[in-house]
Write a protein that holds these residues in place. Structure first.
Motif, PDB file in Angstrom:
ATOM      1  N   VAL A 169       0.850  -1.185   0.000  1.00 30.81           N
ATOM      2  CA  VAL A 169       0.000   0.000   0.000  1.00 30.81           C
ATOM      3  C   VAL A 169       0.885   1.235   0.000  1.00 30.81           C
ATOM      4  CG1 VAL A 169      -1.813   1.301   1.184  1.00 30.81           C
ATOM      5  CG2 VAL A 169      -1.809  -1.201   1.291  1.00 30.81           C
ATOM      6  N   GLY A 170       0.586   2.153  -0.906  1.00 28.70           N
ATOM      7  CA  GLY A 170       1.295   3.422  -0.951  1.00 28.70           C
ATOM      8  C   GLY A 170       0.341   4.566  -0.699  1.00 28.70           C
ATOM      9  N   ILE A 171       0.746   5.565   0.080  1.00 27.38           N
ATOM     10  CA  ILE A 171      -0.052   6.768   0.261  1.00 27.38           C
ATOM     11  C   ILE A 171       0.798   7.980  -0.101  1.00 27.38           C
ATOM     12  CG2 ILE A 171      -1.513   5.742   2.044  1.00 27.38           C
ATOM     13  CD1 ILE A 171       0.002   7.374   4.119  1.00 27.38           C
ATOM     14  N   TYR A 172       0.136   9.054  -0.517  1.00 26.79           N
ATOM     15  CA  TYR A 172       0.864  10.251  -0.910  1.00 26.79           C
ATOM     16  C   TYR A 172      -0.039  11.475  -0.828  1.00 26.79           C
ATOM     17  CZ  TYR A 172      -1.468   9.469  -5.440  1.00 26.79           C
ATOM     18  OH  TYR A 172      -2.398   9.258  -6.431  1.00 26.79           O
ATOM     19  N   THR A 173       0.585  12.649  -0.782  1.00 26.66           N
ATOM     20  CA  THR A 173      -0.134  13.917  -0.761  1.00 26.66           C
ATOM     21  C   THR A 173      -0.419  14.348  -2.191  1.00 26.66           C
ATOM     22  OG1 THR A 173       1.244  14.466   1.141  1.00 26.66           O
ATOM     23  CG2 THR A 173      -0.137  16.214   0.256  1.00 26.66           C
ATOM     24  N   SER A 174      -1.668  14.759  -2.447  1.00 29.83           N
ATOM     25  CA  SER A 174      -2.050  15.137  -3.805  1.00 29.83           C
ATOM     26  C   SER A 174      -2.986  16.335  -3.790  1.00 29.83           C
ATOM     27  CB  SER A 174      -2.746  13.967  -4.512  1.00 29.83           C
ATOM     28  OG  SER A 174      -3.281  14.385  -5.752  1.00 29.83           O
ATOM     29  N   ASN A 175      -2.823  17.195  -4.789  1.00 33.12           N
ATOM     30  CA  ASN A 175      -3.643  18.386  -4.951  1.00 33.12           C
ATOM     31  C   ASN A 175      -4.689  18.199  -6.052  1.00 33.12           C
ATOM     32  OD1 ASN A 175      -3.964  20.868  -3.686  1.00 33.12           O
ATOM     33  ND2 ASN A 175      -2.891  21.996  -5.274  1.00 33.12           N
ATOM     34  N   ILE A 176      -4.919  16.970  -6.485  1.00 32.54           N
ATOM     35  CA  ILE A 176      -5.743  16.701  -7.648  1.00 32.54           C
ATOM     36  C   ILE A 176      -7.193  17.138  -7.449  1.00 32.54           C
ATOM     37  CG2 ILE A 176      -6.275  14.342  -6.910  1.00 32.54           C
ATOM     38  CD1 ILE A 176      -5.703  15.594 -10.528  1.00 32.54           C
ATOM     39  N   ASN A 177      -7.693  17.159  -6.221  1.00 34.61           N
ATOM     40  CA  ASN A 177      -9.079  17.541  -5.957  1.00 34.61           C
ATOM     41  C   ASN A 177      -9.260  19.021  -5.649  1.00 34.61           C
ATOM     42  OD1 ASN A 177     -10.212  14.906  -6.255  1.00 34.61           O
ATOM     43  ND2 ASN A 177      -9.391  14.363  -4.240  1.00 34.61           N
ATOM     44  N   GLY A 178      -8.211  19.817  -5.811  1.00 30.26           N
ATOM     45  CA  GLY A 178      -8.327  21.247  -5.586  1.00 30.26           C
ATOM     46  C   GLY A 178      -7.636  21.745  -4.336  1.00 30.26           C
ATOM     47  N   PRO A 198      -7.045   6.105  -7.309  1.00 28.97           N
ATOM     48  CA  PRO A 198      -6.622   6.319  -5.923  1.00 28.97           C
ATOM     49  C   PRO A 198      -7.823   6.452  -4.990  1.00 28.97           C
ATOM     50  CG  PRO A 198      -5.629   7.930  -7.418  1.00 28.97           C
ATOM     51  CD  PRO A 198      -6.666   7.218  -8.186  1.00 28.97           C
ATOM     52  N   ILE A 199      -7.633   6.049  -3.756  1.00 27.53           N
ATOM     53  CA  ILE A 199      -8.645   6.186  -2.717  1.00 27.53           C
ATOM     54  C   ILE A 199      -8.304   7.407  -1.868  1.00 27.53           C
ATOM     55  CG2 ILE A 199      -9.712   5.097  -0.704  1.00 27.53           C
ATOM     56  CD1 ILE A 199      -8.876   2.397  -1.951  1.00 27.53           C
ATOM     57  N   ARG A 200      -9.269   8.302  -1.705  1.00 31.49           N
ATOM     58  CA  ARG A 200      -9.078   9.486  -0.854  1.00 31.49           C
ATOM     59  C   ARG A 200      -9.219   9.059   0.604  1.00 31.49           C
ATOM     60  NH1 ARG A 200     -12.515  13.887   0.958  1.00 31.49           N
ATOM     61  NH2 ARG A 200     -11.396  15.889   0.961  1.00 31.49           N
ATOM     62  N   VAL A 201      -8.171   9.276   1.413  1.00 27.34           N
ATOM     63  CA  VAL A 201      -8.139   8.787   2.783  1.00 27.34           C
ATOM     64  C   VAL A 201      -8.831   9.750   3.736  1.00 27.34           C
ATOM     65  CG1 VAL A 201      -6.657   8.019   4.669  1.00 27.34           C
ATOM     66  CG2 VAL A 201      -6.003   7.523   2.297  1.00 27.34           C
ATOM     67  N   ASN A 202      -8.518  11.036   3.668  1.00 25.21           N
ATOM     68  CA  ASN A 202      -9.163  12.008   4.560  1.00 25.21           C
ATOM     69  C   ASN A 202     -10.623  12.203   4.164  1.00 25.21           C
ATOM     70  OD1 ASN A 202      -7.334  13.292   2.422  1.00 25.21           O
ATOM     71  ND2 ASN A 202      -8.803  14.957   2.774  1.00 25.21           N
ATOM     72  N   ALA A 217       2.408   6.173   7.722  1.00 27.66           N
ATOM     73  CA  ALA A 217       1.522   5.024   7.860  1.00 27.66           C
ATOM     74  C   ALA A 217       2.313   3.814   8.341  1.00 27.66           C
ATOM     75  CB  ALA A 217       0.846   4.708   6.522  1.00 27.66           C
ATOM     76  N   GLY A 218       1.597   2.699   8.487  1.00 27.19           N
ATOM     77  CA  GLY A 218       2.258   1.469   8.867  1.00 27.19           C
ATOM     78  C   GLY A 218       1.271   0.323   8.978  1.00 27.19           C
ATOM     79  N   PHE A 219       1.784  -0.899   8.800  1.00 26.42           N
ATOM     80  CA  PHE A 219       0.995  -2.112   8.990  1.00 26.42           C
ATOM     81  C   PHE A 219       1.194  -2.634  10.411  1.00 26.42           C
ATOM     82  CE2 PHE A 219       0.725  -2.663   4.333  1.00 26.42           C
ATOM     83  CZ  PHE A 219      -0.562  -3.196   4.228  1.00 26.42           C
ATOM     84  N   PHE A 225      -3.724  -1.785   8.138  1.00 22.49           N
ATOM     85  CA  PHE A 225      -2.941  -0.649   7.659  1.00 22.49           C
ATOM     86  C   PHE A 225      -3.522   0.634   8.232  1.00 22.49           C
ATOM     87  CE2 PHE A 225      -1.747   2.611   4.472  1.00 22.49           C
ATOM     88  CZ  PHE A 225      -0.383   2.396   4.450  1.00 22.49           C
ATOM     89  N   CYS A 226      -2.693   1.435   8.872  1.00 27.27           N
ATOM     90  CA  CYS A 226      -3.125   2.687   9.486  1.00 27.27           C
ATOM     91  C   CYS A 226      -2.353   3.852   8.872  1.00 27.27           C
ATOM     92  CB  CYS A 226      -2.888   2.672  10.996  1.00 27.27           C
ATOM     93  SG  CYS A 226      -3.838   1.416  11.870  1.00 27.27           S
ATOM     94  N   ALA A 227      -3.067   4.949   8.612  1.00 24.53           N
ATOM     95  CA  ALA A 227      -2.456   6.147   8.025  1.00 24.53           C
ATOM     96  C   ALA A 227      -2.668   7.334   8.958  1.00 24.53           C
ATOM     97  CB  ALA A 227      -3.069   6.441   6.653  1.00 24.53           C
ATOM     98  N   ALA A 228      -1.672   8.209   9.008  1.00 26.99           N
ATOM     99  CA  ALA A 228      -1.747   9.437   9.793  1.00 26.99           C
ATOM    100  C   ALA A 228      -1.231  10.586   8.952  1.00 26.99           C
ATOM    101  CB  ALA A 228      -0.940   9.299  11.093  1.00 26.99           C
ATOM    102  N   TRP A 229      -1.679  11.791   9.262  1.00 32.17           N
ATOM    103  CA  TRP A 229      -1.229  12.960   8.493  1.00 32.17           C
ATOM    104  C   TRP A 229      -1.504  14.219   9.310  1.00 32.17           C
ATOM    105  CZ3 TRP A 229      -5.511  10.035   7.424  1.00 32.17           C
ATOM    106  CH2 TRP A 229      -6.744  10.664   7.515  1.00 32.17           C
ATOM    107  N   ARG A 230      -0.910  15.335   8.868  1.00 36.00           N
ATOM    108  CA  ARG A 230      -1.204  16.636   9.456  1.00 36.00           C
ATOM    109  C   ARG A 230      -2.479  17.173   8.803  1.00 36.00           C
ATOM    110  NH1 ARG A 230       3.144  21.485   9.337  1.00 36.00           N
ATOM    111  NH2 ARG A 230       2.987  21.109   7.085  1.00 36.00           N
ATOM    112  N   ASP A 231      -3.493  17.414   9.632  1.00 30.88           N
ATOM    113  CA  ASP A 231      -4.819  17.794   9.130  1.00 30.88           C
ATOM    114  C   ASP A 231      -5.124  19.233   9.558  1.00 30.88           C
ATOM    115  OD1 ASP A 231      -7.760  18.038   8.903  1.00 30.88           O
ATOM    116  OD2 ASP A 231      -7.675  15.875   8.530  1.00 30.88           O
TER     117      ASP A 231
END
Length: 234
Positions: A169-178, A198-202, A217-219, A225-231
């Protein structure tokens, strides 16, 4: 770049040993270090892997590097360039390192190499022989709107499922939705092919102007699989 180890839960540490010298290459290959240990029961169990990138000076072509140690970090292999088949080239990228349940070495990075593609791409290289040789695979073609700027921190992470050697599983920051979101993609064949939607996580409303970045993130041992980010929604 140095490494230390502890055999008593962090109460004390070994004498540091040098993994990569800053002047081992002219582009100072010691930025963004990442370390993983092969915890499989395969032939390379216990091998330590370290990836890094060169210092970003705006002039030098960027590369993703790797070394490994088979003796607990006492000695290290020669420095290997992982983006030689699909170069990073026009974009700065770190190498996201994940060791599979089968001992495979998987490293994801971002490439923008016009001689091969006009598009920015997420790339993964995979080794099944302990990091000696690598095969490249395309994870995803990234639209131009993916780019993150301002004070945001574009980020990527690659995880390997400890219960399923074929699941990455790969996660990344994207501006594709504006505005900046955290997106995820997955592979169920060891990284050879990837889900292309891609699946939007937030979960905040799409394009509401609130930014998410700095993902990690991490398994868990049971395959969760758990993901964390600055929100920034609040």
């Amino acid at each position: 770049m140095k490494i230390v180890s502890s055999t008593n839960g962090g109460a004390s540490w070994s004498t540091p040993t040098v993994v990569i010298d800053a002047f081992e290459t002219s582009d100072l290959p010691v930025d963004r270090p990442w370390v993983q240990v092969d915890k499989s029961s395969g032939p390379y169990a216990g091998r330590i892997y370290v990836t890094s990138k060169n210092y970003e000076d705006g002039i030098t072509t960027d590369h993703v590097y790797m070394k490994y140690s088979s003796d607990g970090g006492v000695s290290w292999s020669s420095l290997d360039i992982l983006d030689d088949s699909i170069p990073c080239d026009l974009i700065t990228s770190m190498g996201c390192l994940a060791i599979g349940a089968d001992g495979s070495v998987n490293v994801m990075y971002i490439s923008w190499h016009l001689a091969q593609s006009f598009f920015v791409r997420a790339v993964m290289v995979k080794s099944t022989d302990g990091g000696v040789t690598f095969t490249p695979y395309i994870v995803q073609q990234l639209p131009a709107a993916t780019a993150i700027n301002d004070t945001l921190q574009g980020s990527t992470y690659l995880g390997a499922n400890p219960t399923n050697p074929l699941n990455l599983v790969g996660i990344y920051t994207s501006n594709i939705n504006g505005d900046a979101d955290i997106l995820s993609v997955y592979s169920n064949d060891g990284g050879m092919t990837w889900a292309q939607t891609p699946i939007r996580v937030n979960d905040d409303p799409i394009a509401n102007g609130n930014q998410q970045d700095m993902c990690w993130a991490g398994f868990s041992p049971n395959g969760t699989f758990c993901a964390a980010w600055r929100d920034r929604r609040n």
